[in-house]
Design a protein around this motif. Structure first.
Motif, PDB file in Angstrom:
ATOM      1  N   UNK A  31     -23.027  22.404  36.767  1.00  0.00           N
ATOM      2  CA  UNK A  31     -21.958  22.644  36.228  1.00  0.00           C
ATOM      3  C   UNK A  31     -20.715  22.620  36.988  1.00  0.00           C
ATOM      4  N   UNK A  35     -17.610  19.883  37.373  1.00  0.00           N
ATOM      5  CA  UNK A  35     -16.250  20.203  37.366  1.00  0.00           C
ATOM      6  C   UNK A  35     -15.434  19.803  38.594  1.00  0.00           C
ATOM      7  N   UNK A  73     -14.764  15.826  37.802  1.00  0.00           N
ATOM      8  CA  UNK A  73     -13.652  15.833  36.866  1.00  0.00           C
ATOM      9  C   UNK A  73     -12.377  16.080  37.416  1.00  0.00           C
ATOM     10  N   UNK A  74     -12.151  17.384  38.116  1.00  0.00           N
ATOM     11  CA  UNK A  74     -10.866  17.771  38.510  1.00  0.00           C
ATOM     12  C   UNK A  74     -10.291  16.756  39.822  1.00  0.00           C
ATOM     13  N   UNK A 129      -9.331  13.622  38.248  1.00  0.00           N
ATOM     14  CA  UNK A 129      -8.010  13.936  37.730  1.00  0.00           C
ATOM     15  C   UNK A 129      -7.055  13.774  38.878  1.00  0.00           C
ATOM     16  N   UNK A 130      -7.172  14.608  39.884  1.00  0.00           N
ATOM     17  CA  UNK A 130      -6.044  14.376  40.923  1.00  0.00           C
ATOM     18  C   UNK A 130      -5.872  13.013  41.530  1.00  0.00           C
ATOM     19  N   UNK A 139      -3.347  25.842  43.661  1.00  0.00           N
ATOM     20  CA  UNK A 139      -4.061  26.667  42.996  1.00  0.00           C
ATOM     21  C   UNK A 139      -5.414  26.111  42.542  1.00  0.00           C
ATOM     22  N   UNK A 140      -5.486  25.036  42.302  1.00  0.00           N
ATOM     23  CA  UNK A 140      -6.744  24.428  41.995  1.00  0.00           C
ATOM     24  C   UNK A 140      -7.872  24.543  42.955  1.00  0.00           C
ATOM     25  N   UNK A 183      -8.813  28.020  43.646  1.00  0.00           N
ATOM     26  CA  UNK A 183     -10.010  28.283  42.606  1.00  0.00           C
ATOM     27  C   UNK A 183     -11.294  27.804  42.701  1.00  0.00           C
ATOM     28  N   UNK A 184     -11.339  26.403  43.032  1.00  0.00           N
ATOM     29  CA  UNK A 184     -12.578  25.680  43.499  1.00  0.00           C
ATOM     30  C   UNK A 184     -13.478  26.581  44.684  1.00  0.00           C
ATOM     31  N   UNK A 226     -14.770  29.598  43.443  1.00  0.00           N
ATOM     32  CA  UNK A 226     -16.176  29.293  42.609  1.00  0.00           C
ATOM     33  C   UNK A 226     -17.340  28.983  43.574  1.00  0.00           C
TER      34      UNK A 226
END
Ligand SMILES: [Cu+2]
Lengths: 196, 117
Positions: free
Chosen positions: A83, A87, A90-91, A94-95, A179-180, A183-184, A187
């Protein structure tokens, strides 16, 4: 003109797969560029990196984590690892999309440089490590590397990329990634802690 | 790039449509006491406002203005949830109950919709 075409191709290869053997082409393009353009045009105080180089670093750094994610999906059966990897793919994809669209809009052709090369060298080494690992050992190494990698990238973004970026839109995009990445990183640390 | 413009155009149209049919059958005045519409912006890995207070039956529109995809999911069980919202996508929901929600892709993103007493 020919140099920028070569760079474009090198960049395309870098963005496309990073499967290890592109280092030569990238390095060649890089040194060719250095010889061809002694100084960036009309730069009053010369930043350590120009926007074209920063764009290259941004795309490469994101692509490397997409690639690590793909390796994880290939090798891991752990649902949490999978999972997380999904992520990341995908993230960071997107960037890359946003960065590429902005570079196109701004007419900036990403330019490979020493930092890009260092990133790719690091990836090559890491891929070698991953190759020899399976099961929990792989999961642990992946999670730990994700934590270390995001930490390094967050630091590079904050301390090197943002302060050097000249174009306001590019700077704003890079700032909005922080911020992303934080967060990564959190996690990834939580995930790594499960494999003590 | 072209595709991006198309997506933006589609989202913009959706917003126009949403804004246009606001009060449905009840009333056409701005000061309507009927169902209201509120907006939550998703940006920089956060829902803003992080606590929204609405009347039962009001509509909330979530707009993803971030650079990556997110979702809007009831916390903790995803009893209701949006699809994956790519950048510029919107999610619309009529609120009948107070609820905490989060992004199931980025679980540190958490917020609340409260019903007015
Ligand atoms: Cu999210």
């Amino acid at each position: 003109m020919r140099f920028s075409a070569a760079l474009g191709v090198a960049m395309f290869i870098l963005a496309g797969c990073n499967s290890g053997n592109n280092d030569q082409a990238a390095a060649t393009a890089d040194s060719a560029q250095a010889a061809a353009t002694p100084a960036p045009e009309a730069a009053p105080q010369q930043p350590a990196l120009n926007d074209a180089q920063i764009a290259s670093i941004a795309v490469t750094a994101n692509q490397i984590d997409v690639d690590y994610g793909k390796i994880a999906l290939d090798k891991s059966k752990n649902p949490e690892i999978r999972k997380f990897a999904e992520t990341m793919i995908k993230d960071h994809s997107d960037i890359i999309k946003q960065a590429t669209a902005l570079a196109t809009k701004l007419n900036v052709t990403p330019e490979t440089n020493k930092t890009t090369q260092d990133l790719l060298d690091g990836q090559t080494k890491m891929n070698e490590t991953f190759k020899g690992l399976t099961g929990d050992a792989f999961d642990k190494a992946y999670a730990q590397n994700e934590a270390a990698y995001h930490e390094a990238v967050v630091n590079a973004v904050k301390n090197t990329l943002i302060p050097n970026t000249q174009n306001a839109e590019l700077k704003s995009l890079i700032e909005s990634v922080v911020p992303l990445l934080d967060h990564h990183l959190q996690m990834a640390k939580d995930l790594a802690a499960k494999f003590k | 790039m072209k595709k991006f413009i198309q997506i933006v155009a589609v989202c913009f149209s959706v917003c126009l449509i949403l804004a246009g049919c606001d009060n449905g059958s009840s009333s056409s005045t701005v000061e309507s006491t009927g169902p209201q519409r509120d907006t939550v912006i998703i940006k920089l890995m956060a829902f803003t406002p992080d606590t929204l207070t609405v009347n039962k039956g009001d509509t909330v529109v979530w707009i993803n203005q971030d650079i990556v995809a997110h979702d809007v999911s009831h916390f903790p069980d995803r009893a209701w949830h949006s699809d994956t919202l790519n950048p510029q996508n919107v999610f619309v929901k009529v609120i009948d109950d107070s609820s905490s929600y989060f992004c199931s892709i980025h679980p540190t993103m958490r917020a609340t919709v409260l019903l007015k007493k």
